[in-house]
Write an enzyme that holds these catalytic residues in place. Structure first.
Site, mmCIF file in Angstrom:
data_model
loop_
_atom_site.group_PDB
_atom_site.id
_atom_site.type_symbol
_atom_site.label_atom_id
_atom_site.label_comp_id
_atom_site.label_asym_id
_atom_site.label_seq_id
_atom_site.Cartn_x
_atom_site.Cartn_y
_atom_site.Cartn_z
ATOM 1 N N ALA A 69 0.848 -1.325 -0.017
ATOM 2 C CA ALA A 69 0.070 -0.059 0.087
ATOM 3 C C ALA A 69 0.877 1.190 0.024
ATOM 4 C CB ALA A 69 -0.931 -0.045 1.318
ATOM 5 N N GLY B 232 0.632 -5.384 0.499
ATOM 6 C CA GLY B 232 -0.499 -5.509 -0.572
ATOM 7 C C GLY B 232 0.090 -6.097 -1.778
ATOM 8 N N GLU C 87 -0.712 -9.747 -1.083
ATOM 9 C CA GLU C 87 -1.965 -9.851 -0.949
ATOM 10 C C GLU C 87 -2.736 -9.998 -2.575
ATOM 11 O OE1 GLU C 87 -2.045 -6.534 2.047
ATOM 12 O OE2 GLU C 87 -3.425 -7.907 3.184
ATOM 13 N N GLU D 60 3.821 -5.383 7.203
ATOM 14 C CA GLU D 60 2.968 -4.421 7.813
ATOM 15 C C GLU D 60 3.354 -4.205 9.377
ATOM 16 O OE1 GLU D 60 1.756 -6.747 6.034
ATOM 17 O OE2 GLU D 60 0.681 -5.824 4.300
HETATM 18 N N1 COA Z 1 4.508 3.107 -0.240
HETATM 19 C C1 COA Z 1 5.057 4.255 -0.817
HETATM 20 N N2 COA Z 1 6.148 4.583 -1.506
HETATM 21 C C2 COA Z 1 6.676 3.377 -1.599
HETATM 22 C C3 COA Z 1 6.453 2.142 -1.141
HETATM 23 C C4 COA Z 1 5.316 2.154 -0.467
HETATM 24 N N3 COA Z 1 4.696 0.939 0.099
HETATM 25 N N4 COA Z 1 7.367 1.331 -1.446
HETATM 26 C C5 COA Z 1 8.620 1.986 -2.138
HETATM 27 N N5 COA Z 1 7.993 3.296 -2.234
HETATM 28 C C6 COA Z 1 8.622 4.302 -2.932
HETATM 29 C C7 COA Z 1 10.035 4.904 -2.048
HETATM 30 O O1 COA Z 1 9.567 5.800 -1.087
HETATM 31 C C8 COA Z 1 10.826 5.504 -3.216
HETATM 32 O O2 COA Z 1 10.321 6.658 -3.651
HETATM 33 P P1 COA Z 1 11.234 8.032 -3.811
HETATM 34 O O3 COA Z 1 12.066 7.602 -4.742
HETATM 35 O O4 COA Z 1 10.235 9.066 -4.051
HETATM 36 O O5 COA Z 1 11.771 8.313 -2.372
HETATM 37 C C9 COA Z 1 10.779 4.477 -4.180
HETATM 38 O O6 COA Z 1 9.393 3.866 -4.240
HETATM 39 C C10 COA Z 1 11.650 3.346 -4.573
HETATM 40 O O7 COA Z 1 11.843 2.686 -3.159
HETATM 41 P P2 COA Z 1 13.165 2.655 -2.161
HETATM 42 O O8 COA Z 1 12.964 2.331 -0.897
HETATM 43 O O9 COA Z 1 14.232 3.655 -2.620
HETATM 44 O O10 COA Z 1 13.813 1.326 -3.045
HETATM 45 P P3 COA Z 1 14.766 0.190 -2.397
HETATM 46 O O11 COA Z 1 15.203 -0.699 -3.527
HETATM 47 O O12 COA Z 1 15.616 0.938 -1.476
HETATM 48 O O13 COA Z 1 13.802 -0.650 -1.476
HETATM 49 C C11 COA Z 1 11.763 -1.726 -0.435
HETATM 50 C C12 COA Z 1 12.750 -1.400 -1.924
HETATM 51 C C13 COA Z 1 10.608 -2.643 -1.281
HETATM 52 C C14 COA Z 1 12.556 -2.681 0.288
HETATM 53 C C15 COA Z 1 11.394 -0.731 0.089
HETATM 54 O O14 COA Z 1 10.781 0.315 -0.801
HETATM 55 C C16 COA Z 1 10.345 -0.864 1.198
HETATM 56 O O15 COA Z 1 10.458 -1.462 2.014
HETATM 57 N N6 COA Z 1 9.044 -0.321 0.763
HETATM 58 C C17 COA Z 1 7.973 -0.498 1.467
HETATM 59 C C18 COA Z 1 7.606 -1.968 1.924
HETATM 60 C C19 COA Z 1 6.283 -2.300 2.884
HETATM 61 O O16 COA Z 1 6.571 -2.018 3.964
HETATM 62 N N7 COA Z 1 5.176 -2.563 2.482
HETATM 63 C C20 COA Z 1 3.938 -2.551 2.894
HETATM 64 C C21 COA Z 1 3.317 -1.337 2.815
HETATM 65 S S1 COA Z 1 1.864 -1.688 4.178
#
Ligand code: COA
Length: 257
Positions: free
Chosen positions: A65, A110, A113, A133
């Site tokens: 999400a 998500g 999911e 989450e």
């Molecule tokens: N919501 C909003 N933005 C997200 C996102 C999310 N769930 N996941 C990634 N992004 C965005 C980042 O903020 C970043 O945006 P920016 O360039 O404007 O700062 C962009 O996507 C790239 O992500 P980044 O974190 O820089 O890539 P990474 O390779 O370092 O890490 C992940 C990848 C997937 C490990 C990391 O993005 C992450 O942990 N995301 C969240 C996962 C999560 O908790 N999902 C459940 C949400 S309830």
């Protein structure tokens, strides 16, 4: 029809919905849910489409999400948002055709999911799965707390949801979350091969198969097998069932409608 957050294409009998916010790793926002729902309605209304593939543009399938939304949410708004996603995933499950998730990268929160609402999960070797989450002091809101345990068993689901641990495609396959893993460059070609094979099968039988597996799973054995009994009978209402048997007896390939 043009969309902002997803791409939609149809090739013969196979449709593909691609999540398309690659700069945000396809994080799910309300517009994406709404466009996904519109695509699913379009697919449902088109009898020419026999299989739907879900996949992601760029490095992610869906990285969860959109966390940007969370700081402003009241409890009611959060519950409303969760319900929107849950309803769209029921729409996926209730499509009368098979849905394949081709998980090309991150399928977190998500994303996991959405993938679990598909009938078949394929993954690229570099794909990652998880329900992280809990690391945000939250729980899954789009069915993950229930679908994961149904797919991989209670013990594994508890461990993954409580720790928020991310797993790779090989582990996802070993616990039964993913059916098959392919090198990233081959994922779409292999998925299309399977999709085209499904598209040639009898439509009613596919629909009955999907319905009986999904609806029967949460019922007691006798009720579930009664469902199978009704659906087995219904298959014979479709001339495809006669064609299947005739083709076997005549030692030729069946040609279904
Ligand atoms: N919501 C909003 N933005 C997200 C996102 C999310 N769930 N996941 C990634 N992004 C965005 C980042 O903020 C970043 O945006 P920016 O360039 O404007 O700062 C962009 O996507 C790239 O992500 P980044 O974190 O820089 O890539 P990474 O390779 O370092 O890490 C992940 C990848 C997937 C490990 C990391 O993005 C992450 O942990 N995301 C969240 C996962 C999560 O908790 N999902 C459940 C949400 S309830």
């Amino acid at each position: 029809m043009a969309y902002n957050t997803v791409l939609f294409g149809v090739d013969g009998r196979v449709a593909t919905l691609t999540f398309n916010r690659p700069d945000k790793l396809n994080a799910l926002n309300p517009e994406m849910w709404s466009e996904m729902s519109a695509v699913l309605s379009q697919v449902q209304k088109n009898p020419e489409i026999r299989v739907l593939i879900l996949t992601g543009q760029g490095r992610a399938f869906i990285a969860g999400a959109d966390i940007q939304l969370f700081p402003q949410f009241s409890p009611l708004e959060a519950a409303y948002y969760s319900k929107i996603g849950q309803d769209v995933l029921f729409q996926v499950e209730e499509l009368p055709i098979p849905v394949i998730a081709a998980v090309n990268g991150f399928a977190l929160g998500g994303g996991c999911e959405v993938a679990m609402a598909a009938d078949i999960l394929f993954a690229a070797e570099e794909a990652k799965f998880g329900q992280p989450e809990i690391n945000l002091a939250l729980i899954p809101g789009f069915g993950g707390s229930q679908r994961l345990s149904r797919l991989v068993g209670l013990g594994r689901a508890r461990e993954l949801c409580l720790t928020g641990r991310t797993i790779d495609a090989a582990e996802a396959r070993s616990i039964g979350l993913v059916a098959r893993v392919f090198p990233g460059a081959a994922l779409m070609a292999e998925t299309l091969k399977v999709a085209r094979g499904l598209a040639e099968k009898g439509r009613t039988a596919l629909q009955m198969m999907k319905r009986v597996i999904d609806q029967g799973f949460s019922q007691d054995l006798r009720s579930a097998i009664a469902l199978e009994n009704d659906a087995f009978g219904l298959c014979f209402a479709d001339p495809d069932a006669r064609e299947g048997a005739a083709a076997f007896l005549e030692k030729r390939k069946p040609k279904f409608a």
